[in-house]
Design an enzyme around this catalytic site. Structure first.
Site, PDB file in Angstrom:
ATOM      1  N   ARG A 153     -19.368  -8.065  -4.424  1.00 19.36           N
ATOM      2  CA  ARG A 153     -18.693  -7.034  -3.639  1.00 19.36           C
ATOM      3  C   ARG A 153     -19.450  -6.785  -2.342  1.00 19.36           C
ATOM      4  O   ARG A 153     -18.845  -6.551  -1.294  1.00 19.36           O
ATOM      5  CB  ARG A 153     -18.602  -5.751  -4.480  1.00 19.36           C
ATOM      6  N   ASP A 167     -13.212   2.160   2.889  1.00 21.04           N
ATOM      7  CA  ASP A 167     -14.094   3.267   3.269  1.00 21.04           C
ATOM      8  C   ASP A 167     -15.260   2.771   4.121  1.00 21.04           C
ATOM      9  O   ASP A 167     -15.638   3.395   5.116  1.00 21.04           O
ATOM     10  CB  ASP A 167     -14.638   3.967   2.018  1.00 21.04           C
ATOM     11  N   VAL A 207      -0.840  -8.667   4.277  1.00 19.98           N
ATOM     12  CA  VAL A 207      -0.844  -7.205   4.425  1.00 19.98           C
ATOM     13  C   VAL A 207      -0.330  -6.801   5.803  1.00 19.98           C
ATOM     14  O   VAL A 207       0.537  -5.940   5.935  1.00 19.98           O
ATOM     15  CB  VAL A 207      -2.251  -6.625   4.175  1.00 19.98           C
ATOM     16  N   HIS A 248     -12.047   4.699  -2.332  1.00 19.91           N
ATOM     17  CA  HIS A 248     -10.954   3.775  -2.635  1.00 19.91           C
ATOM     18  C   HIS A 248     -11.604   2.627  -3.401  1.00 19.91           C
ATOM     19  O   HIS A 248     -11.963   1.598  -2.841  1.00 19.91           O
ATOM     20  CB  HIS A 248     -10.297   3.269  -1.353  1.00 19.91           C
ATOM     21  N   ASP A 251      -3.811   4.657  -3.996  1.00 14.77           N
ATOM     22  CA  ASP A 251      -4.252   5.068  -5.334  1.00 14.77           C
ATOM     23  C   ASP A 251      -3.494   6.324  -5.774  1.00 14.77           C
ATOM     24  O   ASP A 251      -3.079   6.446  -6.928  1.00 14.77           O
ATOM     25  CB  ASP A 251      -5.756   5.346  -5.337  1.00 14.77           C
ATOM     26  N   THR A 252      -3.327   7.257  -4.835  1.00 11.86           N
ATOM     27  CA  THR A 252      -2.593   8.486  -5.130  1.00 11.86           C
ATOM     28  C   THR A 252      -1.136   8.184  -5.458  1.00 11.86           C
ATOM     29  O   THR A 252      -0.551   8.783  -6.379  1.00 11.86           O
ATOM     30  CB  THR A 252      -2.689   9.456  -3.938  1.00 11.86           C
ATOM     31  N   ALA A 253      -0.537   7.251  -4.723  1.00 10.27           N
ATOM     32  CA  ALA A 253       0.851   6.864  -4.996  1.00 10.27           C
ATOM     33  C   ALA A 253       0.976   6.262  -6.392  1.00 10.27           C
ATOM     34  O   ALA A 253       1.940   6.554  -7.127  1.00 10.27           O
ATOM     35  CB  ALA A 253       1.330   5.870  -3.944  1.00 10.27           C
ATOM     36  N   ARG A 254       0.007   5.437  -6.769  1.00 15.28           N
ATOM     37  CA  ARG A 254       0.020   4.847  -8.118  1.00 15.28           C
ATOM     38  C   ARG A 254      -0.126   5.937  -9.176  1.00 15.28           C
ATOM     39  O   ARG A 254       0.542   5.909 -10.220  1.00 15.28           O
ATOM     40  CB  ARG A 254      -1.113   3.832  -8.245  1.00 15.28           C
TER      41      ARG A 254
END
Length: 314
Positions: free
Chosen positions: A91, A126, A17, A178, A151-154
């Site tokens: 998680r 977050d 990343v 997120h 997420d918004t881009a997806r």
């Protein structure tokens, strides 16, 4: 804060990343000095050299490996370090491990930087954003989580695919966490100024909102299943955030930061809302119109994050 003659960005974490982010920043020439910091110095040096070897195809940008002292005069510091979830790991266990990592990184950053602007990418983004703000003591508007930007881009990509329309004409957000409790905001979504439902009706498109939301939420998992990791998408999302800040664009992006008391039951938690970004970080946070169900889902998302943060940040 006045811009220096040299715009420097420090990327902490030279894994897939961090390396992809450094490469994307170089291609879009958003800084003329990009420094990779990692406990694995050879990895950071190798990544920096690999990217630097291609700078002649774009524009002069210094890409190099360095230490935390580079944070002293950096215009922005991006934290990407952390581990990926392992088989059998919960998680919560992953969150505690990565929170510990970003806390240590933040302490090292603050040894050299007086009032840094920090962008947090490490997952769970977050929660790590909350950890960085807590440890650094910085104003919330200077600790920004990448939040639901990817997420918004997806979401916009899937909608553009369904509607056969240029993705630049899609205005729609994923907000909240997120993660699994993210909230698609359909009620105020539009296509080139047309309400989403109205445009879909005019072109005869059937939108299965539940299926689209699920596909959006599972987008990262799908990529990981197919190729083992996801890094190009987040690199482009981060690059977009960085460009908005470095150019002082005052554009609206769905990013996260710890909300203040004016947000009522959402206060004290880092969730994504449309934020106006400029040179100093988050300039203003906006309350987007939502229908009653979307508001309930946002309340639920904030509550889940609060409860999870109590455990992960303990």
């Amino acid at each position: 804060m006045k811009k220096s003659h040299k715009d420097k960005i420090v990327v902490v974490g030279a894994g897939n990343v961090g390396e992809a982010i450094a490469y994307t920043l170089m291609v879009r020439v958003q800084a003329n000095d990009i420094v990779l910091v990692d406990v694995n110095e050879d990895r950071a040096k190798g990544a920096a050299l690999d990217i630097a070897h291609g700078t002649s195809f774009f524009k002069q940008v210094w890409v190099r490996q360095g230490g935390y002292e580079e944070c002293a005069d950096a215009q922005m510091i991006i934290i990407t370090a952390g581990i990926a979830r392992k088989p059998g790991q919960t998680r919560l266990d992953l969150a505690k491990t990565n929170v510990s990592i970003v806390k240590s990184i933040t302490e090292n950053i603050m040894k050299y930087a007086k009032n840094p602007l920090i962008l947090v990418v490490s997952n769970p983004a977050d929660i790590t954003t909350m950890a960085v703000q807590q440890v650094s003591g910085l104003p919330a508007e200077r600790v920004i989580g990448s939040g639901t930007s990817l997420d918004t881009a997806r979401f916009r990509y899937i909608l553009s695919e369904k509607l056969h329309i240029n993705i630049e004409d899609i205005n729609a957000y994923i907000l909240g966490e997120h993660g699994d409790s993210q909230v698609p905001i359909y009620s105020s979504a539009n296509v080139g100024g047309f309400p989403l439902e109205e445009y879909a009706g005019q072109v005869g498109a059937q939108l299965d909102k539940k299926a689209i939301a699920e596909r959006t939420k599972n987008g990262g998992a799908e990529v990981i299943k197919l190729k083992g990791a996801t890094f190009y998408g987040i690199a482009m999302a981060v690059s977009n955030i960085v460009e908005t800040i470095m150019k002082d664009d005052n554009a609206l992006l769905p990013v996260a930061h710890v909300l203040d008391e004016s947000f009522g039951e959402w206060a004290g938690v880092a969730i994504s809302l449309p934020c106006r970004l400029g040179w100093e970080g988050i300039v203003q946070t906006h309350r987007i119109p939502m229908d009653e169900n979307e508001k309930k889902l946002m309340d639920h998302s904030a509550e889940l994050l609060k409860e999870f943060a109590k455990q992960a940040l303990a």
